[in-house]
Design a protein around this motif. Sequence first.
Motif, mmCIF file in Angstrom:
data_model
loop_
_atom_site.group_PDB
_atom_site.id
_atom_site.type_symbol
_atom_site.label_atom_id
_atom_site.label_comp_id
_atom_site.label_asym_id
_atom_site.label_seq_id
_atom_site.Cartn_x
_atom_site.Cartn_y
_atom_site.Cartn_z
ATOM 1 N N CYS A 307 -55.727 -43.343 30.973
ATOM 2 C CA CYS A 307 -55.038 -43.757 32.198
ATOM 3 C C CYS A 307 -53.776 -42.903 32.390
ATOM 4 O O CYS A 307 -53.204 -42.408 31.410
ATOM 5 N N GLY A 308 -53.328 -42.832 33.634
ATOM 6 C CA GLY A 308 -52.024 -42.235 33.947
ATOM 7 C C GLY A 308 -51.892 -40.812 33.438
ATOM 8 O O GLY A 308 -52.792 -39.967 33.593
ATOM 9 N N THR A 309 -50.773 -40.548 32.806
ATOM 10 C CA THR A 309 -50.512 -39.208 32.286
ATOM 11 C C THR A 309 -51.578 -38.774 31.291
ATOM 12 O O THR A 309 -51.994 -37.610 31.270
ATOM 13 N N ILE A 353 -57.776 -41.367 24.982
ATOM 14 C CA ILE A 353 -56.474 -40.685 24.895
ATOM 15 C C ILE A 353 -55.404 -41.688 25.324
ATOM 16 O O ILE A 353 -55.444 -42.213 26.430
ATOM 17 N N GLN A 355 -51.047 -42.466 24.582
ATOM 18 C CA GLN A 355 -49.801 -42.305 23.844
ATOM 19 C C GLN A 355 -49.544 -43.545 23.007
ATOM 20 O O GLN A 355 -49.358 -43.472 21.797
ATOM 21 N N GLY A 357 -51.474 -46.139 22.436
ATOM 22 C CA GLY A 357 -52.600 -46.712 21.693
ATOM 23 C C GLY A 357 -52.789 -48.187 21.988
ATOM 24 O O GLY A 357 -53.536 -48.870 21.289
ATOM 25 N N THR A 359 -52.920 -49.341 25.577
ATOM 26 C CA THR A 359 -53.250 -49.543 26.988
ATOM 27 C C THR A 359 -54.537 -50.351 27.127
ATOM 28 O O THR A 359 -55.599 -49.957 26.628
ATOM 29 N N VAL A 405 -39.935 -44.291 29.904
ATOM 30 C CA VAL A 405 -41.167 -44.824 30.502
ATOM 31 C C VAL A 405 -42.044 -43.686 31.044
ATOM 32 O O VAL A 405 -43.265 -43.727 30.967
ATOM 33 N N ALA A 406 -41.403 -42.662 31.574
ATOM 34 C CA ALA A 406 -42.166 -41.506 32.041
ATOM 35 C C ALA A 406 -42.621 -40.700 30.830
ATOM 36 O O ALA A 406 -41.809 -40.241 30.029
ATOM 37 N N GLN A 414 -50.720 -33.966 23.879
ATOM 38 C CA GLN A 414 -52.134 -34.317 24.104
ATOM 39 C C GLN A 414 -52.932 -33.073 24.484
ATOM 40 O O GLN A 414 -54.052 -32.861 24.012
ATOM 41 N N GLU A 494 -42.808 -41.808 39.959
ATOM 42 C CA GLU A 494 -42.474 -42.966 39.122
ATOM 43 C C GLU A 494 -40.981 -43.059 38.794
ATOM 44 O O GLU A 494 -40.474 -44.157 38.618
HETATM 45 O O1 M6R Z 1 -49.912 -45.176 26.445
HETATM 46 P P1 M6R Z 1 -50.872 -44.526 27.360
HETATM 47 O O2 M6R Z 1 -50.905 -43.052 27.225
HETATM 48 O O3 M6R Z 1 -52.266 -45.104 27.258
HETATM 49 O O4 M6R Z 1 -50.354 -44.871 28.813
HETATM 50 C C1 M6R Z 1 -51.064 -44.529 29.956
HETATM 51 C C2 M6R Z 1 -50.216 -44.677 31.192
HETATM 52 O O5 M6R Z 1 -49.818 -46.008 31.360
HETATM 53 C C3 M6R Z 1 -48.971 -43.794 31.146
HETATM 54 O O6 M6R Z 1 -49.299 -42.469 30.928
HETATM 55 C C4 M6R Z 1 -48.183 -43.931 32.461
HETATM 56 O O7 M6R Z 1 -48.922 -43.392 33.505
HETATM 57 C C5 M6R Z 1 -46.815 -43.250 32.330
HETATM 58 N N1 M6R Z 1 -45.798 -44.087 32.909
HETATM 59 C C6 M6R Z 1 -46.748 -41.942 33.015
HETATM 60 O O8 M6R Z 1 -45.505 -41.346 32.889
#
Ligand code: M6R
Length: 614
Positions: A307-309, A353, A355, A357, A359, A405-406, A414, A494
Amino acid sequence: MCGIVGYVGPRPALEVLIPGLRRLEYRGYDSAGIVVAAPGGLRVLKTPGKIQRLEERVRAEWMGTSAAGSQCGIAHTRWATHGPPTEVNAHPHTDHCGRLAIVHNGIIENYADLKRQLEARGHVFTSQTDTEVLAHLIGVLAEENDVLSAICAALRQVEGTLGVAVVHADHPDRIWVVRRGSPIVLGMGDSETIVASDAAAIVAHTNRVIYLDDDDVAIVTAGSIDVRTAQNVPVSRQVAQLDWDVHTAEKSGYEHFMLKEIFEQPEALRNAMRGRLDPATGSAKLGGLAMDPREIAQVRRVVLVACGTSLHAGMVGRLYFEDLADLPTSVEQAAEFRYRNPILSPHDLVVAISQSGETADTLAAVREARQKGAALAGICNVVGSTIARETGRGVYLHAGPEIGVASTKAFTCQVVVLLLIALKFARCRRLCREEGERIGEAIASTPDLVARVLERNDRIAAVAEKYAAARDVFFIGRGHLYPVALEGALKLKEISYAHAEGYHAAELKHGPIALLEPSVPVVALALDVPGRDKMIGNIQECRARHAPVIALATDGDSTIASMVEDVIWLPPCSPLVAPIPAAVALQLLAYHVARVRGCEIDQPRNLAKSVTVE
Ligand code: M6R
């Protein structure tokens, strides 16, 4: 999402709880609360808003009272799910007689049913939360059982995810904790124990930790940790060593965690590749992946879920697997994955994937893939996280804690880890050693490359200042840089709340170009990599609509410079790793726009660091 910290030991609990909450504030910051065991019963304080407000109230209302000296307590910082961020909805929540209090991360899915049953027995609820229902349920069960048995009995009735800490007025020397799908870490200090939802709240006190497994319940005192299964059977859990020190969870002189983490990227990338590049074989050594050449050769398809980044990193990774290893690869938005009918076999390798672990959507995709018999692997940053455990094998980023958060350093690490895995696969399947060596050199160049981008911070800040007032911004890219355009737009929206859209440069003319006008800047990723020539045409299309174009261009590219309003120069590099310096430049651009706009960069509105709800 949400943070839990608890303390039991010889010190006043507030000394650990308040700084612990501060360290966890990135996980949720709309309200906070604290409960301590004091003579005469539990003392609870809750407030909407940030930790600072809670701290002010603690100072004003508790200093000089027995609550300030209490040596046992739990605290919580919240990201609202059930009910808005008000004082009543903030945690802790107490049971019907106020003798037991809990803090909770996660969601109790059947809370409405449980609430109805308790209301039928005369219970009155003051909040709109699922957590208060759990507090009442445990409280009722504790009337006829000891607290541990009551918790185990409650666990049999609740559905959903839980990370929970419980205190009871009759037992001011202990905390009970539960993990079911939401992490709990126990820090073993010197005659003291710290309970937390992540290690950031523990690392200032000890490096010795126990990670609870799902459905573990533990009774924690100052000098003991007694772990049980949900059936109340004793189990032993390994003591692990945290490999980061307290400074990694501090700003170290930077104005924001995000800026610190952007600047940490050369070091983070070094850590992500340390000991993993093997020049002798032109391949990568990835012990945690636990796949021998035969198993790798049997993989027919790679499916990247995120998801997301992390999803954007996966989109870069797909190109690596296809280009280098000749492997069909798809990238799946994790939230959709299990609501389709993904066709999977044991020859498909599903790589999650994440960050954090933690989500929830990515975790659900992992479970779906396992159920359908696919092979699994994880790419996570947080050691011992749920996705890392459930995939059972994979590659850690070793990027260090990411608090902003970003997501920044996680993205670039990654990308590097995906390239390392693709390199290993490619070498097992088709790539010659010389080619492998060449790719290894490109990977090894990334820390220096990023350092050179960071040297250009002032120039990027100047560009950001010029465009900081823009209401709408487009980011366009092609090939390996298309996912970076999406990531650049995500970063900007964001943290600065500017409306930003990432598009494939060729897609612009299929609709979005209608929005271009002089007040809508376009950030064009026009590095000297394949696709640059086509990008020149796309830039012209934007200019013809009078949109100002900011180009990311390779040093000395006068053709691009002559066509655009502003240039952010980047050092030349292998096209394979170009997403890394480009992403760093866009992180800085977003950061400076947000700074000029006066935004709360580390804690943007409505967001939380890890998204543990679907
Ligand atoms: O912890 P994760 O990598 O699974 O998180 C996924 C997204 O929630 C996360 O990358 C989110 O999009 C960030 N706020 C982006 O900066």
